[in-house]
Scaffold this active site. Structure first.
Site, PDB file in Angstrom:
ATOM      1  N   ASP A  25      -2.163  25.579  44.030  1.00  0.00           N
ATOM      2  CA  ASP A  25      -2.867  24.833  45.067  1.00  0.00           C
ATOM      3  C   ASP A  25      -1.809  24.421  46.087  1.00  0.00           C
ATOM      4  O   ASP A  25      -1.038  23.489  45.857  1.00  0.00           O
ATOM      5  CB  ASP A  25      -3.549  23.607  44.438  1.00  0.00           C
ATOM      6  CG  ASP A  25      -4.163  22.681  45.486  1.00  0.00           C
ATOM      7  OD1 ASP A  25      -4.137  23.028  46.681  1.00  0.00           O
ATOM      8  OD2 ASP A  25      -4.673  21.610  45.102  1.00  0.00           O
ATOM      9  N   LYS A  86       1.288  22.900  56.270  1.00  0.00           N
ATOM     10  CA  LYS A  86       0.042  23.666  56.197  1.00  0.00           C
ATOM     11  C   LYS A  86      -0.729  23.622  57.516  1.00  0.00           C
ATOM     12  O   LYS A  86      -1.419  24.570  57.877  1.00  0.00           O
ATOM     13  CB  LYS A  86      -0.819  23.100  55.068  1.00  0.00           C
ATOM     14  CG  LYS A  86      -1.976  23.991  54.652  1.00  0.00           C
ATOM     15  CD  LYS A  86      -2.610  23.423  53.406  1.00  0.00           C
ATOM     16  CE  LYS A  86      -3.863  24.174  53.011  1.00  0.00           C
ATOM     17  NZ  LYS A  86      -4.465  23.570  51.808  1.00  0.00           N
ATOM     18  N   GLU A 184     -10.514  27.075  48.376  1.00  0.00           N
ATOM     19  CA  GLU A 184     -10.346  25.846  47.591  1.00  0.00           C
ATOM     20  C   GLU A 184     -11.654  25.356  46.965  1.00  0.00           C
ATOM     21  O   GLU A 184     -11.681  25.052  45.763  1.00  0.00           O
ATOM     22  CB  GLU A 184      -9.719  24.740  48.450  1.00  0.00           C
ATOM     23  CG  GLU A 184      -8.245  25.000  48.721  1.00  0.00           C
ATOM     24  CD  GLU A 184      -7.670  24.193  49.874  1.00  0.00           C
ATOM     25  OE1 GLU A 184      -6.521  24.419  50.238  1.00  0.00           O
ATOM     26  OE2 GLU A 184      -8.404  23.330  50.416  1.00  0.00           O
ATOM     27  N   ASP A 206     -14.070  17.131  49.359  1.00  0.00           N
ATOM     28  CA  ASP A 206     -12.626  17.146  49.147  1.00  0.00           C
ATOM     29  C   ASP A 206     -11.946  16.156  50.093  1.00  0.00           C
ATOM     30  O   ASP A 206     -11.743  16.443  51.267  1.00  0.00           O
ATOM     31  CB  ASP A 206     -12.116  18.580  49.371  1.00  0.00           C
ATOM     32  CG  ASP A 206     -10.605  18.705  49.157  1.00  0.00           C
ATOM     33  OD1 ASP A 206      -9.920  17.671  49.008  1.00  0.00           O
ATOM     34  OD2 ASP A 206     -10.120  19.847  49.132  1.00  0.00           O
TER      35      ASP A 206
END
Lengths: 618, 174
Positions: A25, A86, A184, A206
């Site tokens: 992850d 990211k 994800e 999330d």
């Protein structure tokens, strides 16, 4: 060669061999690695005993540090400490103007792409991410006692081609074999085993440190389909902390905080937030210029502070449902991801909105990595059951620029991948030998409103009168959602050369150059690695062809069988040596010899797959 | 490529969609790149191509219009991507009327009722045309194939109207 290793359902092609695989992850704030051992998926801890590694990379004059050690320097050496990389993946320099104010490090323009100026020179996001991936993979190899055969890396469902490609490039640079890029939310759903037995629409909520994502997935006959994604890329648990800090400042009357005080307040805020998930009231102490401040915070007060933020996430949930054309009661399961979903208020509000109790039994910080590990274990071939079939869809439409800056959609969003679509073009000038195509991704009608993916130049079109040449361009999207393009002139069969210029990505050459220049691979290492890669590929080819011969040698004439066996023997021999080019040539030779055989086997296996279905019964 | 052959199903318009679905999944299970992710490079590439074919075939057979087009293409009558103007005055007139109704929905006193009534009209017309299409395709004569091609062209208008109606409905909800 192209021999598919066709395994009958319920048995793997190469049994008795447990392979090492991990799920990664790669998060904005933290990253984790997990693996399946003794049938159970678990996250792995590093030497410091931690499984959550801060996604932070620090470049110093003498080297690179990753994780906690890098994070510790985030304040003192902010310029060389890369956090939240990211957010930069697959982005152009011009796209990151808003981020420039927010990040403490210096963003620079690297041929149109965003990069970072560090003590080790200019580093691009792919290189920074590769450091994080290599660190995690290292933890996994050390724990498992061997080199990883393959990894599954998760990406946000909304990641476009450029961002996915950048992630894959980073893995390549880290020396990892990517089995699959997995969305994800899909990974989270897999961790809960929702792929077996469950039918219907699932929401994945999330709430991470700095980002909020809500995804709506539809699960139907084993097909995972991302119906819609939404959220807020600038809303997360960190905002909860800041809201609490503001409250604490009010209480202590300290309007301006030094760096050190700020850290103290933030630490207190996080402790309060965490303890208030269990307790109704928590006491705290903060130093004042003269003495200390003793106070307490009740859960109800905390909830009042963060309530506007939670409401913001619920609004995004409503919006995404609308995008999917659904209402809250269409949702059968809600999966919670991200540390901030431990906050009771978040759980309550989510449960109230979707009118169902969310799934929280798996640690929300680990659930994505665990899902990725489960999938990695299947993909690497450790789990033989043929039941899991994860069909993904392309998240955003692919289109071509046409006259007047309009977009012609070639592959609409939510098309099941892999997919290939061909489009025909014709020349408009006499003797025209080249043609330019512009591929974009997005849902809007105008090119300017979509994301530019790449410009392709077709060269080597045979000169013909205008309209004489018909060029068939095939767009292929693989299981990872990555695009490749091929082109052919129809009447002559001439394969046109394609030069890909990714708008916000690295060309293959650039990746290769980075690989060579990388600190991790000194020159000799690099050659060794190339040799090893060819040897592994040779092993795969030998294995595949031998399996194929064992099963279907009957499809070959004696002469064909003979020459294939000779090629195998030659490949086997050259594989033992260290001549990379010779191994490559032997592989290609075997491939050529077995092309026809592969096609025959493919036809036969399609017929077999459907055997037992009698046409007359239908 | 003959999509019916790929799924080992009879080449006819009337298709058991449940059966198609289960055969599709069966093929996917065998050929999906995920089943070959530790195979050689060529294995992987071939798996991607093969699955793309299977996906394409399934996509085309699942939808009645694409299925009909494929059936005609197999019989040598290609109508996808054709640029042809349409000359059936009665039909065009009817289309214009429907379009007019669509444009009036937003201003209507009771938009929901109007949407419902247009929806019913569209469904009825579609159903009728699909029935005619099925029997034209079943006949398997050149003449009936031409008729089928015409029916497909007409149906395309209705599917387009349907999409626009859904769009209007969504806009009203927002």
């Amino acid at each position: 060669m192209a021999l598919l290793q066709i395994a009958e359902p319920g048995q793997s092609a190469a049994p008795h061999q447990h392979k090492l695989a991990a799920g990664i992850d790669l998060g904005t704030t933290n990253s984790l690695v997990a693996t399946v051992r003794s049938g159970e998926a678990k996250t792995l801890v590093n030497r410091q005993g931690r499984d959550m590694v801060p996604s932070v990379v620090r470049y110093t004059a003498d080297g690179v540090v990753v994780g906690d050690a890098a994070l510790a320097a985030a304040v003192d050496d902010a310029q060389n400490t890369i956090v939240s990389v990211k957010r930069l993946m697959g982005k152009g320099y011009s796209e990151t103007t808003a981020l420039k104010q927010q990040v403490p490090y210096q963003l620079v323009d690297q041929q149109g792409l965003v990069a970072i100026n560090t003590a080790q020179g200019v580093k691009n996001p792919v290189e920074v991410s590769a450091e994080i991936l290599a660190t995690l993979a290292n933890t996994a190899s050390e724990t498992l006692g061997g080199e990883l055969n393959g990894v599954v890396i998760t990406v946000p469902a909304y990641f476009d081609d450029a961002q996915r490609q950048a992630t894959k490039d980073a893995a390549k640079l880290a020396g990892l074999n990517v089995l699959r890029l997995l969305n994800e939310p899909t990974a989270a759903a897999l961790a809960y085993g929702l792929d077996s037995g469950q039918e219907g629409v699932i929401a994945v909520y999330d709430l991470g440190g700095g980002t909020f994502d809500i995804s709506i997935l539809r699960l139907r006959r084993g097909v995972f389909e991302v119906l819609a994604t939404g959220g807020d890329s600038a809303l997360g648990g960190d905002d909860f902390d800041h809201a609490i800090v503001a409250y604490l400042q009010q209480q202590t009357g300290q309007a301006n905080l030094s760096h050190q005080q700020m850290r103290q307040y933030l630490t207190t805020a996080r402790q309060l937030k965490e303890q208030l998930t269990e307790q109704d009231s928590v006491d705290f102490t903060l130093p004042l210029s003269d003495g200390v401040y003793n106070g307490s915070l009740r859960r109800a007060e905390l909830e009042q502070l963060i309530s506007p933020l939670v409401k913001q996430t619920i609004r995004a949930c409503r919006q995404v449902l609308r995008d999917a054309g659904l209402s809250a009661d269409d949702i059968v399961k809600v999966v919670m991801v991200g540390g901030s979903t431990r906050v009771p208020l978040v759980r309550q509000q989510v449960a109230a909105f979707f009118a169902t109790e969310p799934l929280t039994s798996i640690d929300p910080d680990k659930v994505v990595a665990i899902g990725a590990a489960i999938q990695a274990n299947v993909l690497v071939g450790n789990k033989a059951e043929g039941d899991t079939l994860l069909l993904d869809v392309i998240p955003l439409s692919l289109g071509l620029e046409t006259m007047g800056g309009l977009v012609e959609k070639i592959i609409p969003r939510n098309t099941v991948i892999p997919v290939a679509r061909a489009q025909e073009f014709t020349t408009f000038k006499d003797g025209q030998t080249a043609m330019a195509l512009h591929v974009v991704q997005g849902e809007r009608e105008l090119v300017d409103d979509c994301r530019s993916l790449a410009r392709f130049e077709l060269r080597g079109i045979p000169p013909m009168p205008a309209g004489g040449a018909h060029i068939r361009v095939t767009f292929q999207v693989d299981a990872d959602g990555l695009l490749s393009v091929t082109a052919q002139e129809k009447s002559t069969g001439v394969q046109a050369n394609i030069q890909v210029k990714p708008s916000y990505g690295l060309t293959d050459d650039q990746v290769a150059t980075m690989l060579k220049g990388s600190m991790q691979y000194a020159r000799q290492d690099m050659q060794l690695r190339l040799l090893r890669e060819q040897q592994v590929e040779a092993e795969r080819v030998l294995e595949a062809v031998s399996q194929a011969l064992k099963a279907d040698a009957a499809l070959l004439s004696e002469g064909e069988l003979d020459s294939i066996q000779q090629a195998l023997a030659a490949l086997q021999q050259v594989k033992q040596g260290d001549d990379t080019a010779a191994i490559k040539a032997a592989i290609e030779h075997t491939n050529q010899l077995t092309d026809d055989f592969a096609a025959r086997r493919m036809d036969q296996s399609i017929r077999r797959a459907l055997k037992g279905h009698n046409v007359d019964e239908v | 490529m003959n999509y019916f052959q790929l799924f080992n199903l009879p080449a006819q318009f009337d298709l058991d969609l449940t059966e198609l679905g289960s055969r599709y999944l069966k093929l996917q299970k065998q050929f999906h790149p995920d089943q070959h992710s530790s195979g050689s490079e060529r294995d992987k590439l071939l798996a991607v191509q093969q699955t793309a074919n299977i996906n394409d075939a399934y996509h085309s057979l699942k939808q009645p219009l694409l299925r009909a087009e494929h059936l005609l293409a197999l019989r040598g009558l290609k109508i996808s991507n054709e640029q042809r103007s349409f000359t059936d005055p009665m039909f065009l007139m009817q289309q214009m009327e429907l379009r007019e109704q669509l444009s009036e929905v937003a201003q209507s006193d009771d938009p929901d009722a109007m949407i419902d009534s247009i929806e019913r009209e569209l469904q009825q017309q579609k159903k009728q045309l699909l029935k005619q299409l099925a029997s034209a395709l079943d006949a398997q004569t050149a003449e009936q194939d031409q008729l089928a091609a015409d029916l497909i062209r007409k149906l395309k208008f209705f599917f387009k109207l349907q999409q626009e109606l859904e769009l209007i409905e969504q806009q009203l909800q927002d």
